[in-house]
Scaffold this motif. Sequence first.
Motif, short mmCIF file in Angstrom:
data_model
loop_
_atom_site.label_atom_id
_atom_site.label_comp_id
_atom_site.label_asym_id
_atom_site.label_seq_id
_atom_site.Cartn_x
_atom_site.Cartn_y
_atom_site.Cartn_z
N ARG A 105 -96.45 48.27 -10.74
CA ARG A 105 -95.24 48.81 -10.34
C ARG A 105 -95.37 50.00 -9.75
NH1 ARG A 105 -93.70 47.33 -15.61
NH2 ARG A 105 -93.81 49.27 -16.36
N VAL A 106 -96.47 50.87 -10.12
CA VAL A 106 -96.70 52.26 -9.18
C VAL A 106 -97.26 52.02 -8.06
CG1 VAL A 106 -98.06 54.38 -9.47
CG2 VAL A 106 -97.25 53.45 -11.60
N ALA A 107 -98.23 50.72 -7.92
CA ALA A 107 -98.84 50.48 -6.70
C ALA A 107 -97.99 50.01 -5.49
CB ALA A 107 -100.03 49.68 -6.72
N VAL A 108 -96.88 49.10 -6.26
CA VAL A 108 -96.17 48.41 -5.05
C VAL A 108 -95.06 49.46 -4.31
CG1 VAL A 108 -94.34 47.72 -6.77
CG2 VAL A 108 -94.59 46.35 -4.71
N LYS A 109 -94.74 50.47 -5.30
CA LYS A 109 -93.91 51.42 -4.77
C LYS A 109 -94.62 52.12 -3.39
CE LYS A 109 -91.54 52.38 -9.10
NZ LYS A 109 -91.37 53.59 -10.11
N GLN A 134 -104.04 55.13 -21.54
CA GLN A 134 -103.99 56.39 -20.91
C GLN A 134 -104.87 56.43 -19.78
OE1 GLN A 134 -100.78 57.87 -20.91
NE2 GLN A 134 -101.63 58.80 -19.08
N MET A 135 -106.13 56.07 -20.08
CA MET A 135 -107.19 56.45 -19.07
C MET A 135 -107.29 55.55 -18.02
SD MET A 135 -111.55 56.44 -20.07
CE MET A 135 -111.50 54.86 -20.53
N VAL A 136 -107.00 54.20 -18.40
CA VAL A 136 -106.79 53.09 -17.36
C VAL A 136 -105.64 53.76 -16.26
CG1 VAL A 136 -106.17 50.84 -16.61
CG2 VAL A 136 -107.86 51.42 -18.48
N LEU A 137 -104.54 54.07 -16.77
CA LEU A 137 -103.31 54.70 -15.94
C LEU A 137 -103.68 55.80 -15.15
CD1 LEU A 137 -100.18 54.12 -18.15
CD2 LEU A 137 -100.70 53.15 -16.08
N ASN A 138 -104.54 56.87 -15.85
CA ASN A 138 -104.84 58.07 -15.32
C ASN A 138 -105.75 57.68 -13.98
OD1 ASN A 138 -103.38 59.52 -17.03
ND2 ASN A 138 -105.19 60.24 -18.34
N ALA A 140 -106.27 54.62 -12.42
CA ALA A 140 -105.45 53.92 -11.59
C ALA A 140 -104.61 54.87 -10.64
CB ALA A 140 -104.59 52.88 -12.22
N GLN A 141 -103.83 55.56 -11.31
CA GLN A 141 -102.83 56.94 -10.70
C GLN A 141 -103.72 57.44 -9.65
OE1 GLN A 141 -99.41 57.05 -11.08
NE2 GLN A 141 -99.63 58.37 -9.26
N ASN A 142 -104.95 58.06 -10.03
CA ASN A 142 -105.98 58.83 -9.20
C ASN A 142 -106.22 58.07 -8.08
OD1 ASN A 142 -107.53 61.32 -8.75
ND2 ASN A 142 -109.06 59.66 -8.58
N ILE A 144 -104.71 55.40 -6.61
CA ILE A 144 -103.17 55.13 -5.84
C ILE A 144 -102.88 56.30 -4.81
CG2 ILE A 144 -100.85 54.76 -6.00
CD1 ILE A 144 -101.41 52.95 -8.34
N GLU A 145 -102.85 57.36 -5.32
CA GLU A 145 -102.61 58.78 -4.81
C GLU A 145 -103.69 59.13 -3.68
OE1 GLU A 145 -102.16 61.75 -7.64
OE2 GLU A 145 -100.44 61.03 -8.36
N ALA A 146 -104.80 58.49 -3.67
CA ALA A 146 -105.82 58.87 -2.72
C ALA A 146 -105.87 57.68 -1.63
CB ALA A 146 -107.34 58.71 -3.37
N MET A 147 -104.78 56.83 -1.63
CA MET A 147 -104.78 55.81 -0.46
C MET A 147 -103.46 55.74 0.22
SD MET A 147 -106.40 52.13 -2.06
CE MET A 147 -105.60 52.30 -3.76
N GLN A 148 -103.70 55.29 1.52
CA GLN A 148 -102.47 54.95 2.18
C GLN A 148 -102.00 53.58 2.17
OE1 GLN A 148 -101.07 57.39 4.32
NE2 GLN A 148 -102.88 58.85 3.57
N ALA A 149 -100.76 53.43 2.63
CA ALA A 149 -100.10 51.95 2.49
C ALA A 149 -101.06 50.73 2.79
CB ALA A 149 -98.77 51.81 3.13
N SER A 150 -101.02 49.84 2.19
CA SER A 150 -101.92 48.62 2.87
C SER A 150 -103.12 48.59 1.99
CB SER A 150 -101.98 48.42 4.25
OG SER A 150 -102.88 49.28 5.01
N GLY A 151 -103.69 49.72 1.41
CA GLY A 151 -104.87 49.75 0.87
C GLY A 151 -105.07 48.75 -0.46
N THR A 152 -106.10 48.60 -1.08
CA THR A 152 -106.26 47.72 -2.44
C THR A 152 -107.05 48.58 -3.51
OG1 THR A 152 -106.65 45.85 -1.14
CG2 THR A 152 -107.27 45.72 -3.22
N LEU A 153 -106.34 48.49 -4.53
CA LEU A 153 -106.96 49.13 -5.90
C LEU A 153 -107.43 48.13 -6.66
CD1 LEU A 153 -107.04 52.16 -7.35
CD2 LEU A 153 -105.43 50.92 -8.87
N CYS A 154 -108.67 48.02 -7.00
CA CYS A 154 -109.32 46.98 -7.90
C CYS A 154 -109.70 47.67 -9.36
CB CYS A 154 -110.46 46.55 -7.29
SG CYS A 154 -111.41 45.23 -8.40
#
Length: 234
Positions: A105-109, A134-138, A140-142, A144-154
Amino acid sequence: MAGVEQRGNHEGLVKGLHWALVGRMVIEMAHEIRNPLTVIKGYLQLQEKKSACCMGESLGIIFQELHQIEVLVTSIISLANNNAVNKKPENLNQIIEGIYPAVQRVAVKRGIMTELRLADNLPMLDLNAEEIEQMVLNLAQNGIEAMQASGTLCIGTVRKSSKVILYVRDEGHGIPPEQRTEIFAPFFSTKASNAGLGLAISLIIAERHQGKIEVASTVGVGSVFKVLFPIGKQ
């Protein structure tokens, strides 16, 4: 030499008092956040009973997001107080799968795609599920915030020798070498909208599980954060 030693002791005392004050402020702030959350959650539960037929899905999302805030606040209080953590045998993959929809949900936004690559037949680990969430969310959020749109988080897991590795890989701007010793410091952030607590809390959570975090990063390419859990030593 005595003067230098006394000055060093004084500086250490001042620094210790400073972090003690910061710790008390963090705890008080966390309590101030948690109190209104409890009231909001109570009113939402009442509303859910009245209008479950037309707001069930929306309220479900709200409750899940409130839960994540509660987990974060509880983690901050627990970590600041250095409280003992309750752990039990858990399946790391199942914990990640449970929190993955929140990451999506965070990523798709932000127009970011996500991938989940979980290894088969991982051994059970002694974990506190809420802290690992909480660690996984943190992490992942880190990413996501480092990327521009169209990037991929794995997000993935792998077993290597006597360790289970949780990794979060992003395709962001990377971390300059001069910042790699600072990124886990409390309140350090290169983003104006970030409080700089996510990575600090993640590191403490890893250490509370007898694990450690390793970072590999290339500027302009991306970063990989690896959390290494020892098998059978927790």
